[in-house]
Write a protein that holds these residues in place. Structure first.
Motif, PDB file in Angstrom:
ATOM      1  N   VAL A 291       0.878  -1.179   0.000  1.00 42.38           N
ATOM      2  CA  VAL A 291       0.000   0.000   0.000  1.00 42.38           C
ATOM      3  C   VAL A 291       0.907   1.219   0.000  1.00 42.38           C
ATOM      4  N   VAL A 292       0.730   2.090  -0.984  1.00 42.28           N
ATOM      5  CA  VAL A 292       1.671   3.203  -1.155  1.00 42.28           C
ATOM      6  C   VAL A 292       0.929   4.531  -1.247  1.00 42.28           C
ATOM      7  N   VAL A 293       1.442   5.512  -0.513  1.00 43.45           N
ATOM      8  CA  VAL A 293       0.952   6.890  -0.534  1.00 43.45           C
ATOM      9  C   VAL A 293       2.183   7.791  -0.678  1.00 43.45           C
ATOM     10  N   PRO A 294       2.077   8.916  -1.402  1.00 48.63           N
ATOM     11  CA  PRO A 294       3.227   9.842  -1.441  1.00 48.63           C
ATOM     12  C   PRO A 294       3.665  10.226  -0.034  1.00 48.63           C
ATOM     13  N   ASN A 295       4.941  10.458   0.146  1.00 50.38           N
ATOM     14  CA  ASN A 295       5.471  10.760   1.483  1.00 50.38           C
ATOM     15  C   ASN A 295       4.980  12.087   2.035  1.00 50.38           C
ATOM     16  N   PHE A 296       4.657  13.025   1.142  1.00 55.31           N
ATOM     17  CA  PHE A 296       4.172  14.338   1.570  1.00 55.31           C
ATOM     18  C   PHE A 296       2.943  14.692   0.736  1.00 55.31           C
ATOM     19  N   VAL A 297       1.857  15.047   1.396  1.00 53.18           N
ATOM     20  CA  VAL A 297       0.636  15.449   0.696  1.00 53.18           C
ATOM     21  C   VAL A 297       0.122  16.746   1.313  1.00 53.18           C
ATOM     22  N   ASN A 298      -0.433  17.586   0.484  1.00 52.61           N
ATOM     23  CA  ASN A 298      -0.933  18.883   0.944  1.00 52.61           C
ATOM     24  C   ASN A 298      -2.446  18.846   1.126  1.00 52.61           C
ATOM     25  N   GLN A 299      -2.909  19.480   2.183  1.00 57.34           N
ATOM     26  CA  GLN A 299      -4.347  19.664   2.327  1.00 57.34           C
ATOM     27  C   GLN A 299      -4.886  20.400   1.099  1.00 57.34           C
ATOM     28  N   GLY A 300      -6.053  19.959   0.639  1.00 46.52           N
ATOM     29  CA  GLY A 300      -6.635  20.567  -0.544  1.00 46.52           C
ATOM     30  C   GLY A 300      -6.176  19.952  -1.843  1.00 46.52           C
ATOM     31  N   SER A 301      -5.305  18.930  -1.764  1.00 48.11           N
ATOM     32  CA  SER A 301      -4.794  18.292  -2.981  1.00 48.11           C
ATOM     33  C   SER A 301      -5.476  16.943  -3.215  1.00 48.11           C
ATOM     34  N   PHE A 302      -5.210  16.372  -4.375  1.00 47.69           N
ATOM     35  CA  PHE A 302      -5.733  15.053  -4.746  1.00 47.69           C
ATOM     36  C   PHE A 302      -4.608  14.037  -4.611  1.00 47.69           C
ATOM     37  N   VAL A 303      -4.858  12.954  -3.894  1.00 50.98           N
ATOM     38  CA  VAL A 303      -3.844  11.922  -3.646  1.00 50.98           C
ATOM     39  C   VAL A 303      -4.343  10.589  -4.197  1.00 50.98           C
ATOM     40  N   ASN A 304      -3.460   9.849  -4.831  1.00 51.24           N
ATOM     41  CA  ASN A 304      -3.793   8.519  -5.335  1.00 51.24           C
ATOM     42  C   ASN A 304      -3.200   7.464  -4.403  1.00 51.24           C
ATOM     43  N   ILE A 305      -4.068   6.686  -3.776  1.00 48.79           N
ATOM     44  CA  ILE A 305      -3.646   5.584  -2.906  1.00 48.79           C
ATOM     45  C   ILE A 305      -3.583   4.326  -3.771  1.00 48.79           C
ATOM     46  N   VAL A 306      -2.435   3.664  -3.775  1.00 47.86           N
ATOM     47  CA  VAL A 306      -2.216   2.522  -4.665  1.00 47.86           C
ATOM     48  C   VAL A 306      -1.912   1.277  -3.824  1.00 47.86           C
ATOM     49  N   TRP A 307      -2.468   0.124  -4.241  1.00 53.41           N
ATOM     50  CA  TRP A 307      -2.194  -1.119  -3.518  1.00 53.41           C
ATOM     51  C   TRP A 307      -2.020  -2.286  -4.490  1.00 53.41           C
ATOM     52  N   GLU A 308      -1.384  -3.332  -3.976  1.00 56.36           N
ATOM     53  CA  GLU A 308      -1.242  -4.610  -4.685  1.00 56.36           C
ATOM     54  C   GLU A 308      -1.720  -5.717  -3.756  1.00 56.36           C
ATOM     55  N   TYR A 309      -2.191  -6.804  -4.357  1.00 60.24           N
ATOM     56  CA  TYR A 309      -2.679  -7.920  -3.547  1.00 60.24           C
ATOM     57  C   TYR A 309      -2.514  -9.227  -4.314  1.00 60.24           C
ATOM     58  N   SER A 310      -2.644 -10.340  -3.607  1.00 54.68           N
ATOM     59  CA  SER A 310      -2.568 -11.651  -4.236  1.00 54.68           C
ATOM     60  C   SER A 310      -3.863 -12.416  -4.005  1.00 54.68           C
ATOM     61  N   LEU A 311      -4.194 -13.291  -4.948  1.00 57.14           N
ATOM     62  CA  LEU A 311      -5.395 -14.121  -4.915  1.00 57.14           C
ATOM     63  C   LEU A 311      -6.657 -13.269  -5.001  1.00 57.14           C
ATOM     64  N   THR A 312      -7.726 -13.669  -4.294  1.00 53.80           N
ATOM     65  CA  THR A 312      -9.035 -13.050  -4.493  1.00 53.80           C
ATOM     66  C   THR A 312      -9.449 -12.216  -3.284  1.00 53.80           C
ATOM     67  N   ILE A 313      -9.570 -10.912  -3.497  1.00 57.04           N
ATOM     68  CA  ILE A 313     -10.133 -10.002  -2.497  1.00 57.04           C
ATOM     69  C   ILE A 313     -11.161  -9.148  -3.235  1.00 57.04           C
ATOM     70  N   ALA A 314     -12.408  -9.211  -2.824  1.00 57.06           N
ATOM     71  CA  ALA A 314     -13.481  -8.568  -3.594  1.00 57.06           C
ATOM     72  C   ALA A 314     -13.585  -7.066  -3.332  1.00 57.06           C
ATOM     73  N   LYS A 315     -13.776  -6.698  -2.076  1.00 55.29           N
ATOM     74  CA  LYS A 315     -14.018  -5.299  -1.718  1.00 55.29           C
ATOM     75  C   LYS A 315     -13.138  -4.904  -0.540  1.00 55.29           C
ATOM     76  N   VAL A 316     -12.709  -3.629  -0.548  1.00 57.64           N
ATOM     77  CA  VAL A 316     -11.844  -3.151   0.530  1.00 57.64           C
ATOM     78  C   VAL A 316     -12.352  -1.827   1.094  1.00 57.64           C
ATOM     79  N   GLN A 317     -11.800  -1.499   2.250  1.00 53.34           N
ATOM     80  CA  GLN A 317     -12.068  -0.221   2.905  1.00 53.34           C
ATOM     81  C   GLN A 317     -10.741   0.457   3.207  1.00 53.34           C
TER      82      GLN A 317
END
Length: 201
Positions: free
Chosen positions: A107-133
């Protein structure tokens, strides 16, 4: 692997009509299966000649998606039970197999993010996971607030608009499997930076 089809394969050199297929989990390869090691009954009654080709039968089976300790790990063994009670149960010693459950690998997030900005949260997984929070958490893992839920896992990313608020400092993102099969995972630590004046006269 949980959620992925395999074939249970057996042969015979005696006359058995029907049998039961059980899944057991044992402490070591020399343990004899018993009612206390039973995990589940895979098939209550099946023809011994099910899917037979040249005297070898196969039965398609999909291990359950399950986070219970009895559903994954090592020490699994099949037990074939003759329903007529004539033949001995067949679950050879010195044999076992493992079952792997789904997992988040990153699970990866940029090291520094500014309030009011748009951030992309990225993840990787193995096998079957349907839905996440996704949750925002303090560095010690304690919950701050929910970012989003019921996300389709296969998208592998989620955009997050950071609004202007009182939340600034160091945090982590927590990703959770809504079926609670895969263990949750935290992202890298990152910093939310609040706005500040750049000059005054």
């Amino acid at each position: 692997n949980q959620g992925e089809a395999i074939d249970i394969v057996w042969g015979r050199n005696f006359q058995i009509k029907t049998m039961k297929i059980e899944l057991h989990k044992v402490d070591n390869i020399n343990t004899v299966v018993s009612p206390s090691t039973l995990v589940k009954i895979i098939e209550e009654s099946i023809s011994v000649d099910f899917g037979a080709i040249n005297g070898v039968s196969t039965y398609p089976w999909i291990p359950d998606l399950c986070g219970n300790i009895n559903c994954f790990g090592t020490g699994f063994r099949f037990n074939l039970v003759d329903l007529s009670g004539i033949s001995y149960n067949f679950s050879p010693l010195n044999y076992e197999f493992s079952i792997t459950k789904p997992s988040f690998t990153n699970v990866v997030v940029p090291n520094f993010v500014n309030q009011g900005s748009f951030v992309n949260i990225v993840w990787e997984y193995s096998l079957t996971i349907a839905k996440v929070q996704l949750e925002l958490c303090n560095v010690d893992g304690s919950f701050v607030f929910q970012i989003s839920t019921n996300i389709t896992t296969s998208e592998k990313n989620k955009g997050w608009n950071l609004v202007y608020n009182d939340y600034s400092g160091n945090y982590k993102i927590k990703i959770k499997d809504l079926l609670e099969v895969a263990d949750y995972k935290f992202s890298n630590e990152f910093q939310i930076i609040p706005p500040k004046p750049t000059m005054v006269r």
